[in-house]
Design a protein around this motif. Structure first.
Motif, PDB file in Angstrom:
ATOM      1  N   UNK A   1       0.681  -1.092  -0.147  1.00 33.80           N
ATOM      2  CA  UNK A   1      -0.090   0.001   0.102  1.00 33.80           C
ATOM      3  C   UNK A   1       0.949   1.248   0.152  1.00 33.80           C
ATOM      4  N   UNK A   2       1.940   1.256   0.790  1.00 32.16           N
ATOM      5  CA  UNK A   2       2.726   2.447   1.049  1.00 32.16           C
ATOM      6  C   UNK A   2       4.221   2.606   0.151  1.00 32.16           C
ATOM      7  N   UNK A   3       4.241   1.371  -0.313  1.00 31.17           N
ATOM      8  CA  UNK A   3       5.809   1.012  -0.995  1.00 31.17           C
ATOM      9  C   UNK A   3       6.931   1.113  -0.121  1.00 31.17           C
ATOM     10  N   UNK A   4       6.638   0.153   0.756  1.00 27.45           N
ATOM     11  CA  UNK A   4       7.663  -0.117   1.840  1.00 27.45           C
ATOM     12  C   UNK A   4       8.361  -1.599   1.618  1.00 27.45           C
ATOM     13  N   UNK A   5       9.260  -1.822   2.419  1.00 24.51           N
ATOM     14  CA  UNK A   5      10.032  -3.054   2.411  1.00 24.51           C
ATOM     15  C   UNK A   5      10.386  -3.696   3.524  1.00 24.51           C
ATOM     16  N   UNK A   6      10.497  -5.009   3.865  1.00 27.08           N
ATOM     17  CA  UNK A   6      11.000  -5.580   5.235  1.00 27.08           C
ATOM     18  C   UNK A   6      12.055  -6.331   4.559  1.00 27.08           C
ATOM     19  N   UNK A   7      13.288  -6.128   5.258  1.00 26.92           N
ATOM     20  CA  UNK A   7      14.692  -6.953   5.110  1.00 26.92           C
ATOM     21  C   UNK A   7      14.862  -7.972   6.147  1.00 26.92           C
ATOM     22  N   UNK A   8      15.198  -9.070   5.897  1.00 29.19           N
ATOM     23  CA  UNK A   8      15.770  -9.987   6.958  1.00 29.19           C
ATOM     24  C   UNK A   8      16.935  -9.823   6.973  1.00 29.19           C
ATOM     25  N   UNK A   9      17.411  -9.767   8.328  1.00 32.43           N
ATOM     26  CA  UNK A   9      18.870  -9.906   8.723  1.00 32.43           C
ATOM     27  C   UNK A   9      18.960 -11.352   9.095  1.00 32.43           C
ATOM     28  N   UNK A  10      20.151 -11.759   9.164  1.00 30.85           N
ATOM     29  CA  UNK A  10      20.667 -13.009   9.432  1.00 30.85           C
ATOM     30  C   UNK A  10      20.636 -13.133  11.143  1.00 30.85           C
ATOM     31  N   UNK A  11      19.570 -13.853  11.400  1.00 30.67           N
ATOM     32  CA  UNK A  11      19.514 -13.915  13.211  1.00 30.67           C
ATOM     33  C   UNK A  11      20.662 -15.086  13.874  1.00 30.67           C
ATOM     34  N   UNK A  12      21.417 -14.544  14.543  1.00 28.16           N
ATOM     35  CA  UNK A  12      22.302 -15.329  15.202  1.00 28.16           C
ATOM     36  C   UNK A  12      23.686 -14.933  15.307  1.00 28.16           C
ATOM     37  N   UNK A  13      24.295 -14.135  14.182  1.00 25.88           N
ATOM     38  CA  UNK A  13      25.765 -13.694  14.239  1.00 25.88           C
ATOM     39  C   UNK A  13      25.756 -12.264  15.031  1.00 25.88           C
ATOM     40  N   UNK A  14      25.296 -12.000  16.190  1.00 28.78           N
ATOM     41  CA  UNK A  14      25.336 -10.694  16.902  1.00 28.78           C
ATOM     42  C   UNK A  14      26.831 -10.335  17.055  1.00 28.78           C
ATOM     43  N   UNK A  15      27.732 -11.078  17.580  1.00 29.64           N
ATOM     44  CA  UNK A  15      29.055 -10.849  17.804  1.00 29.64           C
ATOM     45  C   UNK A  15      29.965 -10.294  16.590  1.00 29.64           C
TER      46      UNK A  15
ATOM     47  N   UNK B   1      18.630  -9.436   3.420  1.00 32.06           N
ATOM     48  CA  UNK B   1      17.992 -10.046   2.289  1.00 32.06           C
ATOM     49  C   UNK B   1      16.506  -9.458   2.273  1.00 32.06           C
ATOM     50  N   UNK B   2      16.280  -9.046   0.963  1.00 32.10           N
ATOM     51  CA  UNK B   2      14.848  -8.607   0.766  1.00 32.10           C
ATOM     52  C   UNK B   2      13.712  -9.826   0.983  1.00 32.10           C
ATOM     53  N   UNK B   3      13.019  -9.711   2.071  1.00 27.56           N
ATOM     54  CA  UNK B   3      11.853 -10.647   2.505  1.00 27.56           C
ATOM     55  C   UNK B   3      10.304 -10.123   2.010  1.00 27.56           C
ATOM     56  N   UNK B   4      10.015  -9.006   2.278  1.00 30.24           N
ATOM     57  CA  UNK B   4       8.895  -8.403   1.670  1.00 30.24           C
ATOM     58  C   UNK B   4       8.903  -7.181   0.784  1.00 30.24           C
ATOM     59  N   UNK B   5       8.585  -6.920  -0.237  1.00 29.73           N
ATOM     60  CA  UNK B   5       8.842  -6.017  -1.045  1.00 29.73           C
ATOM     61  C   UNK B   5       7.545  -5.100  -1.430  1.00 29.73           C
ATOM     62  N   UNK B   6       7.956  -4.062  -2.186  1.00 31.85           N
ATOM     63  CA  UNK B   6       6.802  -2.861  -2.512  1.00 31.85           C
ATOM     64  C   UNK B   6       5.342  -3.527  -3.203  1.00 31.85           C
ATOM     65  N   UNK B   7       5.748  -4.687  -3.788  1.00 33.41           N
ATOM     66  CA  UNK B   7       4.670  -5.136  -4.764  1.00 33.41           C
ATOM     67  C   UNK B   7       3.708  -6.116  -3.942  1.00 33.41           C
ATOM     68  N   UNK B   8       4.087  -6.436  -2.678  1.00 33.04           N
ATOM     69  CA  UNK B   8       3.460  -7.467  -1.956  1.00 33.04           C
ATOM     70  C   UNK B   8       3.850  -8.664  -1.935  1.00 33.04           C
ATOM     71  N   UNK B   9       5.066  -8.980  -2.471  1.00 30.22           N
ATOM     72  CA  UNK B   9       5.712 -10.414  -2.505  1.00 30.22           C
ATOM     73  C   UNK B   9       6.416 -10.520  -1.057  1.00 30.22           C
ATOM     74  N   UNK B  10       6.170 -11.771  -0.573  1.00 27.20           N
ATOM     75  CA  UNK B  10       6.742 -12.319   0.650  1.00 27.20           C
ATOM     76  C   UNK B  10       7.250 -13.517   0.464  1.00 27.20           C
ATOM     77  N   UNK B  11       8.555 -13.463   0.865  1.00 29.88           N
ATOM     78  CA  UNK B  11       9.293 -14.746   0.506  1.00 29.88           C
ATOM     79  C   UNK B  11       8.544 -16.005   1.244  1.00 29.88           C
ATOM     80  N   UNK B  12       8.396 -15.671   2.366  1.00 27.85           N
ATOM     81  CA  UNK B  12       7.886 -16.948   3.307  1.00 27.85           C
ATOM     82  C   UNK B  12       6.439 -17.416   2.947  1.00 27.85           C
ATOM     83  N   UNK B  13       5.698 -16.422   2.183  1.00 29.71           N
ATOM     84  CA  UNK B  13       4.319 -16.887   1.782  1.00 29.71           C
ATOM     85  C   UNK B  13       4.320 -18.194   0.969  1.00 29.71           C
ATOM     86  N   UNK B  14       5.425 -18.437   0.198  1.00 34.62           N
ATOM     87  CA  UNK B  14       5.512 -19.477  -0.784  1.00 34.62           C
ATOM     88  C   UNK B  14       5.912 -20.815   0.074  1.00 34.62           C
ATOM     89  N   UNK B  15       6.192 -20.797   1.378  1.00 31.41           N
ATOM     90  CA  UNK B  15       6.900 -21.954   2.156  1.00 31.41           C
ATOM     91  C   UNK B  15       5.934 -22.719   2.740  1.00 31.41           C
TER      92      UNK B  15
END
Length: 536
Positions: free
Chosen positions: A474-488, A522-536
């Motif tokens: 709706x607003x042209x936004x994005x959600x990026x996934x960071x690798x969970x775990x390598x904080x150090x 990583x790009x997980x959700x884009x501005x077109x409504x695509x969600x990487x996890x939706x296909x899993x």
């Protein structure tokens, strides 16, 4: 009339643990009538707990590291599986320096103890263990995460990471055995109890049930997971306790068959079947592939005839547990791996499959969004520039501004928002461990914040709700996934500067401004409504 026969719930086999001795003279044996007593100075518990929390915050078991290396050597692993595994191994090498903890969420301290009937200690054992936990959390670069309730609705960080969860049980013998666990919110929040019925106990029904429930784990707790499943239990509470113990591999030496008295056992065939099921799901090590789980433990317990509780839980990539024991020979701690470098292959980032898009965060937000719009979900990114860091409490504060008609601050409009909270910064470093937190907790704010001109690009770990996908479209936004775990490794290699922007009184929950270089995403959700996890 049946004869009495005592059946302990857990018949554990011999341990193959490698131990290191904690220096000190804290134990001695004495005669008490016909018995030999092990007298333990309370300082032994202080020192053991302090060492346990320090070690487990920075080091891993060799078996866990070997499983990460296995991913790199598996030709069936996806590119993303390998990328995540390599980052985690590199992170383990950084944290093994005993300065930066392996994860920024340094967890809740949990201690399970079994005290022999011939072991004597002076005073309150829980107090002595708490003192050791206190020492390590307050004297090293670990985060304080424990919130004390002042009223039903108001809380205050204790500033020590206490209280700890300490449970001590009696058993035969003259030894004191302990399990130290530090579990963060991510893995704790992925512990589930389901109250089922006898109808579940058929191969077809059980596998269908587990397939559906395992998928709900998502990636928020940082896979690859050590997955624990418990079927049955004399109570719901006992089921979930068994889940916790199984996830730490404490119950690995259980028998593999049951008996008429109701002993717990592992079902190795079902473990293999469920593990293959997780590999077919396609979720992988956070961003698609085979390695959603390193392994699976399935424990069968006795149950009340009218109940069939099922417990599900994980130990995440911050796989933190360590055994301790006190015997007449002294005080000992499980030896964790101090040289994780031997598990690393001779690989550089340049050799990893897949192109990486360099993203300059020093440009206007409109330009950043336009560039991201050119690439599909799953695209690997390398971020350089300014990020604003805000998580749960900060988001609640920012919503209060909107509700009061003040709108959002400019920094939330100009910069990408990273959902995270740092551990303390050690001397000589720009930042303490500073990995991502679970994105889903901020889902309810996304549409509102975007409607008010901010938070157009967010960065965190895990999957998100459809409401976030809809808001991004709706607003042209994005959600990026960071690798969970390598904080150090993020703290050492990527974060160059950290400063508080607002709400310093919130501690690690403050709004921060950080400068990053080569931050992986990583790009997980884009501005077109695509969600990487939706296909899993």
């Amino acid at each position: 009339m049946p004869e009495f026969h005592y059946q302990p719930p857990f018949e554990l086999g011999p341990s193959e643990t490698t131990w290191r001795k904690i220096p000190g003279d804290w134990v001695k044996t004495e005669r008490l009538g016909a018995e030999t007593i092990l007298r333990v100075d309370p300082e032994a518990l202080v020192r053991l707990a302090a060492a346990a929390v320090r070690d487990v915050s920075h080091l891993f078991r060799p078996g866990h590291l070997a499983q990460l290396r296995k991913i790199l050597d598996d030709p069936e692993a996806s590119d993303n599986d390998r990328f995540v595994a390599l980052e985690m191994l590199k992170n383990a090498n950084v944290s093994a320096g005993m300065v930066l903890p392996s994860c920024q969420d340094t967890g809740t301290a949990i201690v399970f103890g079994h005290k022999g009937q011939y072991v004597l200690t002076a005073g309150d054992d829980a107090e002595a263990l708490s003192r050791g936990i206190f020492e390590t959390y307050t004297r090293t670069s670990l985060r304080y995460s424990q919130m004390a309730p002042l009223t039903m609705y108001e809380e205050k960080n204790t500033g020590t990471n206490l209280p700890a969860q300490i449970e001590i049980y009696a058993w035969p013998g003259d030894e004191y055995e302990l399990l130290f666990v530090t579990k963060g919110g991510g893995s704790a929040n992925k512990t589930f109890l389901f109250q089922e019925t006898r109808a579940l106990l058929s191969p077809e029904s059980l596998l269908k049930f587990l397939d559906a429930k395992i998928r709900t784990l998502g990636t928020s707790a940082c896979p690859p997971y050590h997955l624990a499943i418990v079927i049955g239990g004399m109570s719901a509470e006992f089921t979930l306790k068994t889940v916790k113990l199984a996830s730490t591999r404490y119950l690995d030496t259980l028998p593999t068959t049951g008996n008429a008295e109701g002993r717990a056992f592992r079902d190795l065939a079902l473990e293999e079947e469920v593990h293959k099921l997780t590999q077919r799901m396609g979720i992988g090590a956070q961003f698609g592939g085979k390695y959603f789980c390193h392994d699976v433990r399935v424990v069968r317990l006795p149950r009340h005839g009218a109940s069939c509780p099922v417990g599900l839980g994980v130990s995440c990539s911050a796989d933190r547990q360590v055994l301790g024991k006190i015997t007449h020979e002294g005080v000992f701690l499980e030896q964790l791996e101090t040289n994780p470098a031997k598990y690393l292959p001779e690989v550089t980032d340049a050799e990893l499959p897949g192109d990486v898009v360099e993203v300059d965060l020093g440009r206007p937000m409109s330009e950043i969004r336009a560039e991201l719009s050119r690439y599909p979900v799953k695209t690997r990114l390398s971020l350089t520039g300014t990020l604003v860091v805000a998580r749960d409490i900060a988001h609640a504060k920012l919503k209060e501004r909107i509700d009061a008609g003040q709108g959002l601050p400019q920094y939330l409009k100009d910069h990408m928002v990273y959902y995270a909270g740092p551990a303390k910064t050690p001397a000589g470093y720009a930042s303490g461990s500073f990995g991502p937190t679970t994105a889903g907790r901020m889902d309810s704010y996304v549409d509102l914040f975007m409607a008010n001109g901010g938070s157009f690009v967010t960065l965190a770990k895990g999957n998100r709700s459809k409401a976030v996908t809809d808001a991004c479209k709706k607003y042209g936004g994005f959600y990026l996934g960071s690798i969970g775990g390598p904080a150090a490794i993020l703290a050492q290699n990527c974060i160059k500067k950290v400063e508080v922007l607002e709400y310093p009184e919130l501690g690690m929950e403050a709004v921060w401004k950080i400068e990053v270089e080569g931050f992986p995403a990583f790009i997980v959700v884009d501005d077109k409504g695509n969600d990487f996890f939706s296909g899993i």
